[in-house]
Design a protein around this motif. Structure first.
Motif: not given
Ligand code: KG4
Ligand code: ZN
Length: 358
Positions: A152, A154-155, A342-346
């Motif tokens: 878990d 977050e970048r 963080d796979e959600r980070s663009q």
């Protein structure tokens, strides 16, 4: 006990990590073979040379780790290997070795993200509890990551061009100092005047938490050209000026990140900023980070250097945590040259241009 194998860049490494009866993590062995000499003549890591060197070394390094820990494969609980991000040739060598050992001994296989290895190292070395803030500054990455729990992340910031270690390495190359550049730039900076050349502090004062080091690199090149022909003192002054700009830039970003961290967790007891990656070895950078951490009322945790740079223990430990959480992977787990934590980070502008080192 978990065997961890790391081959994502220019270190062939293997380690065994287990737990003491009290549950504290224990490093039973940690063997690292650096390929620095193989790549020195080229001023950087050559992927094909790296992959071949891993093939030649990996069996012996795994054997050495097993012997040093005095364990047999049958005593392992699982096998972990880095499967990304990194140089694909090397990743395949480590992943195949880990999978073969897992298959031969009917053990679970853990496909570990190299960045997760760095991110969890402060738990291995200092028993940190989640959450904490991590600054990863290496040859391939400059990232600020909020570590909230296992898997878990977050970048909060990344580099939009060069990684900080890469900027040190390019500075060294430009000034004809030996590879790897970071330690050599630091050595020369010790006798230099950090104020002689006025170099930019990229993105300083901006609200975003990203980094940019390519403008600094260009400014340094122009300063060097302006001062040519370079004498010993000029080189020292350029190194000192570059290092000061890098440290100040980093301090600015981290100061902001720590403020956000404190606002995110206003009641968190004993907040921590952990550092990882080879650049964390730099004294001037450590001092700058300590200053920011002090200001924010946050404790700075810097694992021993051998565990800040690439090693097998961090992979074994990440594997151990994942194994204990019941997260084993199949033998069909692929290698991934790019694999953000963080796979959600663009991806930010320019991101992924390199990505050889993590
Ligand atoms: O973490 P690391 O060993 O390898 C990866 O990139 O994964 O980091 C190596 C990087 C290189 O770019 C090296 O020049 C830099 O860390 N480095 C330093 C110092 N020691 C190593 N940079 C600045 N000052 C240092 N003392
Ligand atoms: Zn790394």
């Amino acid at each position: 006990m978990v065997l961890g194998i790391e081959t994502s860049c220019d270190e062939t490494a293997a380690a065994i990590v287990g737990r003491s009866p009290s549950g504290a993590p224990v490093i039973l062995s940690n063997v690292v073979l650096s390929q620095v000499e193989e790549h020195a003549a080229f001023g950087g890591v050559v992927p094909e040379i790296a992959a071949r060197a891993h093939v030649e070394a990996v069996d012996g390094i795994v054997r050495a780790a097993m012997i040093e820990a005095q364990v047999g494969f049958g005593e392992l609980a699982a096998v972990a290997a880095t499967v990304g991000p990194g140089l694909v040739g090397g990743l395949i060598v480590g992943a195949m070795t880990g999978k073969a050992i897992a298959a031969a001994h009917a053990l679970p296989f853990l496909a570990v993200n190299h960045l997760e290895g760095h991110a969890l190292t402060p738990r291995l070395t200092d028993g940190l509890a989640y959450p904490y803030l991590l600054l990863l500054v290496s040859g391939g990455h400059s990232q600020i990551i909020l570590v909230r729990g296992l898997g878990d992340y977050e970048r909060w910031g990344t580099t939009i061009d060069d990684a900080l270690g890469e900027a040190f390495d390019k500075t060294a190359k430009l000034l004809a100092l030996p590879h790897p550049g970071g330690p050599n730039v630091e050595k020369r900076a010790a006798t230099g005047d950090p104020k002689r050349f006025s170099l930019p502090r990229p993105l300083k004062g901006e609200a975003r938490l990203d980094f940019s080091f390519s403008g600094l690199k260009t400014a340094l090149r122009l300063a060097a050209e302006g001062a040519a022909p370079l004498g010993e003192q000029d080189v020292a002054d350029l190194c000192a000026s570059f290092q000061a700009a890098a440290a100040e830039t980093l301090a600015d970003r981290i100061g902001r990140a720590l403020k956000r961290f404190r606002e995110t967790y206003p009641t968190l007891a004993g907040p921590v900023l952990a550092v990882a990656g080879g650049v964390a070895a730099n004294r001037a950078i450590r001092v700058a980070l300590e200053g920011e951490a002090d200001k924010a009322g946050v404790r700075l945790v810097a694992p021993p250097l051998a565990l800040c740079t690439d090693n097998g223990a961090m992979i074994a430990y990440a594997g151990l945590e994942r194994f204990e959480a019941g997260r084993a992977d199949g033998l069909d787990a692929p290698v991934r040259s790019r694999w953000p934590l963080d796979e959600r980070s663009q991806p930010v502008v320019g991101f992924g241009r390199r990505g050889a080192k993590a």
